[in-house]
Design an enzyme around this catalytic site. Structure first.
Site, PDB file in Angstrom:
ATOM      1  N   CYS A  94      -7.473  10.740  -0.880  1.00  0.00           N
ATOM      2  CA  CYS A  94      -7.802  11.592   0.264  1.00  0.00           C
ATOM      3  C   CYS A  94      -7.153  11.056   1.548  1.00  0.00           C
ATOM      4  CB  CYS A  94      -9.325  11.661   0.404  1.00  0.00           C
ATOM      5  SG  CYS A  94      -9.902  12.438   1.915  1.00  0.00           S
ATOM      6  N   CYS A  97      -9.568  10.603   4.495  1.00  0.00           N
ATOM      7  CA  CYS A  97     -10.436   9.435   4.259  1.00  0.00           C
ATOM      8  C   CYS A  97      -9.734   8.159   4.731  1.00  0.00           C
ATOM      9  CB  CYS A  97     -10.786   9.302   2.779  1.00  0.00           C
ATOM     10  SG  CYS A  97     -11.710  10.702   2.117  1.00  0.00           S
TER      11      CYS A  97
END
Length: 177
Positions: A94, A97
């Site tokens: 991600c 993230c």
């Protein structure tokens, strides 16, 4: 259609993995993009005598570091905690993230006496993902006294300033001793 390759006189060199140090910066002129994972499996080791490692104990604040936990530790670390806990659901693949990771780490040090910040790997903990209905990453959820604080759920990338506002808003609404 057949493709034939001409033999070479020199053998090809072995393929090597390229790793980047955590402090390396991305060079826009380079085609190499470092992918740094901060996940570890340190809490799942087996000792030489065959016994499992001692359980993970996190005091309020976690010592200023973001600790990775899994489904087996979630009850003890989050739900039985005496202080507020911010759970960050993340994944290694991600981008957002990875984008907010430095801000979360920095704020973990800043709030170490008031708040525990932990992260949960999305791919390794499908039970928690299903239980808490995490649909977008990164997902931030605040917990107090074993329960999710109502309306504390936040999904997507967030700047450090907005993350600080988010944390302050919920710390003001709960009593922290």
């Amino acid at each position: 259609m057949a493709i034939a390759f001409a033999p070479t006189s020199k053998p090809l060199p072995p393929v090597r993995a390229i790793t980047a140090a955590a402090s390396s910066a991305y060079n826009a002129s380079s085609s190499y993009t470092p992918c740094i994972s901060s996940f570890s499996n340190g809490s799942k080791i087996r000792l030489r005598n065959g016994r499992k490692s001692p359980p993970l104990l996190i005091k309020c604040g976690g010592g200023g570091a973001v600790q990775e936990i899994d489904e087996s530790q979630f009850d003890d670390v989050v739900l039985k905690s005496s202080c507020p806990v911010l759970v960050e659901f993340v994944a290694t693949w991600c981008g957002p993230c990875r984008l907010i990771a430095p801000a979360v780490q920095s704020l973990a040090k800043e709030y170490e006496s008031k708040l525990t910040i932990v992260k949960v790997d999305h791919d390794a903990n499908p039970g928690l993902i299903e239980e808490y209905k995490v649909y977008g990453l990164p997902a931030l959820i605040m917990f107090q006294n074993g329960k999710e604080i109502p309306e504390s759920r936040r999904e997507g990338a967030i700047s450090k300033a907005k993350l600080k506002e988010y944390i302050d808003k919920y710390l003001e609404s709960v009593s922290v001793v």
